[in-house]
Design a protein around this motif. Structure first.
Motif, PDB file in Angstrom:
ATOM      1  N   GLN A 172       0.853  -1.189   0.000  1.00 21.73           N
ATOM      2  CA  GLN A 172       0.000   0.000   0.000  1.00 21.73           C
ATOM      3  C   GLN A 172       0.886   1.235   0.000  1.00 21.73           C
ATOM      4  O   GLN A 172       1.977   1.226   0.571  1.00 21.73           O
ATOM      5  CB  GLN A 172      -0.911   0.031   1.233  1.00 21.73           C
ATOM      6  CG  GLN A 172      -1.908  -1.107   1.320  1.00 21.73           C
ATOM      7  CD  GLN A 172      -2.779  -1.004   2.560  1.00 21.73           C
ATOM      8  OE1 GLN A 172      -3.441   0.012   2.784  1.00 21.73           O
ATOM      9  NE2 GLN A 172      -2.770  -2.039   3.378  1.00 21.73           N
ATOM     10  N   LEU A 173       0.396   2.289  -0.642  1.00 23.43           N
ATOM     11  CA  LEU A 173       1.129   3.553  -0.714  1.00 23.43           C
ATOM     12  C   LEU A 173       0.136   4.698  -0.602  1.00 23.43           C
ATOM     13  O   LEU A 173      -0.832   4.779  -1.366  1.00 23.43           O
ATOM     14  CB  LEU A 173       1.887   3.651  -2.044  1.00 23.43           C
ATOM     15  CG  LEU A 173       2.451   5.022  -2.448  1.00 23.43           C
ATOM     16  CD1 LEU A 173       3.461   5.510  -1.428  1.00 23.43           C
ATOM     17  CD2 LEU A 173       3.070   4.961  -3.840  1.00 23.43           C
ATOM     18  N   VAL A 174       0.356   5.575   0.390  1.00 19.97           N
ATOM     19  CA  VAL A 174      -0.503   6.741   0.599  1.00 19.97           C
ATOM     20  C   VAL A 174       0.393   7.959   0.780  1.00 19.97           C
ATOM     21  O   VAL A 174       1.307   7.954   1.600  1.00 19.97           O
ATOM     22  CB  VAL A 174      -1.394   6.576   1.848  1.00 19.97           C
ATOM     23  CG1 VAL A 174      -2.370   7.743   1.955  1.00 19.97           C
ATOM     24  CG2 VAL A 174      -2.142   5.247   1.821  1.00 19.97           C
ATOM     25  N   THR A 175       0.129   9.008  -0.007  1.00 24.06           N
ATOM     26  CA  THR A 175       0.936  10.231   0.053  1.00 24.06           C
ATOM     27  C   THR A 175       0.112  11.395   0.601  1.00 24.06           C
ATOM     28  O   THR A 175      -1.057  11.567   0.238  1.00 24.06           O
ATOM     29  CB  THR A 175       1.454  10.608  -1.347  1.00 24.06           C
ATOM     30  OG1 THR A 175       2.210   9.528  -1.877  1.00 24.06           O
ATOM     31  CG2 THR A 175       2.338  11.843  -1.291  1.00 24.06           C
ATOM     32  N   TYR A 176       0.734  12.186   1.463  1.00 17.11           N
ATOM     33  CA  TYR A 176       0.119  13.396   2.020  1.00 17.11           C
ATOM     34  C   TYR A 176       1.021  14.590   1.702  1.00 17.11           C
ATOM     35  O   TYR A 176       2.236  14.519   1.894  1.00 17.11           O
ATOM     36  CB  TYR A 176      -0.038  13.272   3.540  1.00 17.11           C
ATOM     37  CG  TYR A 176      -0.874  12.088   3.968  1.00 17.11           C
ATOM     38  CD1 TYR A 176      -2.260  12.196   4.093  1.00 17.11           C
ATOM     39  CD2 TYR A 176      -0.273  10.857   4.236  1.00 17.11           C
ATOM     40  CE1 TYR A 176      -3.024  11.098   4.485  1.00 17.11           C
ATOM     41  CE2 TYR A 176      -1.033   9.762   4.623  1.00 17.11           C
ATOM     42  CZ  TYR A 176      -2.402   9.889   4.747  1.00 17.11           C
ATOM     43  OH  TYR A 176      -3.162   8.806   5.130  1.00 17.11           O
ATOM     44  N   MET A 177       0.426  15.687   1.242  1.00 16.02           N
ATOM     45  CA  MET A 177       1.206  16.880   0.886  1.00 16.02           C
ATOM     46  C   MET A 177       1.497  17.733   2.127  1.00 16.02           C
ATOM     47  O   MET A 177       1.425  18.964   2.092  1.00 16.02           O
ATOM     48  CB  MET A 177       0.464  17.689  -0.166  1.00 16.02           C
ATOM     49  CG  MET A 177       0.315  16.966  -1.498  1.00 16.02           C
ATOM     50  SD  MET A 177      -0.700  17.859  -2.700  1.00 16.02           S
ATOM     51  CE  MET A 177       0.268  19.341  -2.971  1.00 16.02           C
TER      52      MET A 177
END
Length: 291
Positions: free
Chosen positions: A157-162
């Motif tokens: 899983q991969l989740v990006t937050y700015m």
């Protein structure tokens, strides 16, 4: 057989280079602000200057990761599917056109459900795998904070937050900029921001609430910067509570790792910090047989 390798983590704003031997020891290292935006498209000239500065011969192969492989970088390298194990990254190195012994590490893209991408972090994750971290959540804080779940050495899983980018933009201009300018770190205010994030209000509403707290004399203006930091980082942890439990591993600078460890403690998540230089050097050992 090459006895040395030059690894370069070439990002948007900054660049870090490491000359390593086959024994894994770092012979020399260099860091500067010559990221993708600073070189004006002259990546070849910038690399030559870096070699000269570090006294690295042209015969030493170069492995680069990060935004250098993006559409705006030196040469666009297609993303890999997350079905490809991290330990297979050396088999997918992309040779740089017109440069002998010069390669770029591809990033990863997830397309199952929400689409997400990463460049640069995959090399650090490879190093983490090399150091025995095969399963669990890994957090790589920064301009674009990454939460990656590893399963048997693959990106599951991969989740990006700015998070970092939003913080910089809010501090540079707009309603909150004057409140955030020059304020010192305040752990109490940071904790209050984490607590506010727990309320899970829409982020745009919660951010305006920072100004409301100051003008209503509910919070001192000097606390706004740390409160915003806690709110933004806390938003990551609130989102993560839906899919992350147990311990997390953090790969980041000492300052960022400390912030994320503090947030993890607030949310009841045990956290271990890993030095980004150490994991990057561990990753470089994998590339000797492929260059």
């Amino acid at each position: 057989m090459h006895t040395q390798l030059l690894g370069i983590d070439w990002g948007t704003s900054n660049r870090r280079a490491y000359l390593v031997g086959r024994d894994g020891k770092c012979v020399a290292r260099h860091a500067d602000d010559q990221g993708m935006l600073a070189v004006g498209g002259d990546f070849a000239g910038s690399l030559a200057a870096l070699r000269a500065h570090m006294q690295v011969a042209d015969s030493v192969p170069v492995v680069m990761s990060g935004m250098v492989g993006s559409a705006s970088g030196w040469q666009e390298v297609p993303y890999l599917d997350t079905k490809v194990p991290l330990t297979d990254l050396p088999a997918h190195l992309a040779p740089v056109k017109g440069q002998a012994n010069c390669y770029i590490v591809p990033g990863y893209c997830t397309r199952d459900g929400a689409v997400d991408v990463m460049r640069g972090e995959e090399t650090q994750l490879l190093g983490a795998v090399g150091r025995g971290l095969l399963d669990g959540w890994v957090v790589l804080p920064g301009t674009h904070s990454k939460w990656v779940y590893l399963r048997a050495g693959k990106v599951d899983q991969l989740v990006t937050y700015m998070t970092g980018e939003l913080f910089s933009m809010l501090a540079a201009g707009g309603t909150l900029a004057a409140l955030m300018a020059g304020a010192p770190d305040d752990e109490t205010a940071f904790g209050a921001g984490l607590h506010e994030a727990r309320r899970a209000r829409p982020l745009s509403n919660a951010l305006f609430g920072v100004r409301a707290r100051v003008v209503s004399k509910t919070m001192a203006a000097a606390q706004a910067r740390s409160f915003v930091s806690g709110l933004l980082i806390g938003t990551e942890f609130v989102a993560a509570q839906g899919h992350a439990d147990g311990a997390i591993d953090i790969i980041g600078s000492p300052a960022l790792s400390a912030r994320y460890q503090s947030a993890a403690a607030h949310f009841g998540m045990p956290a271990r910090a890993h030095d980004p230089d150490d994991v990057y050097l561990a990753a470089l050992a994998y590339f000797f047989e492929s260059v």
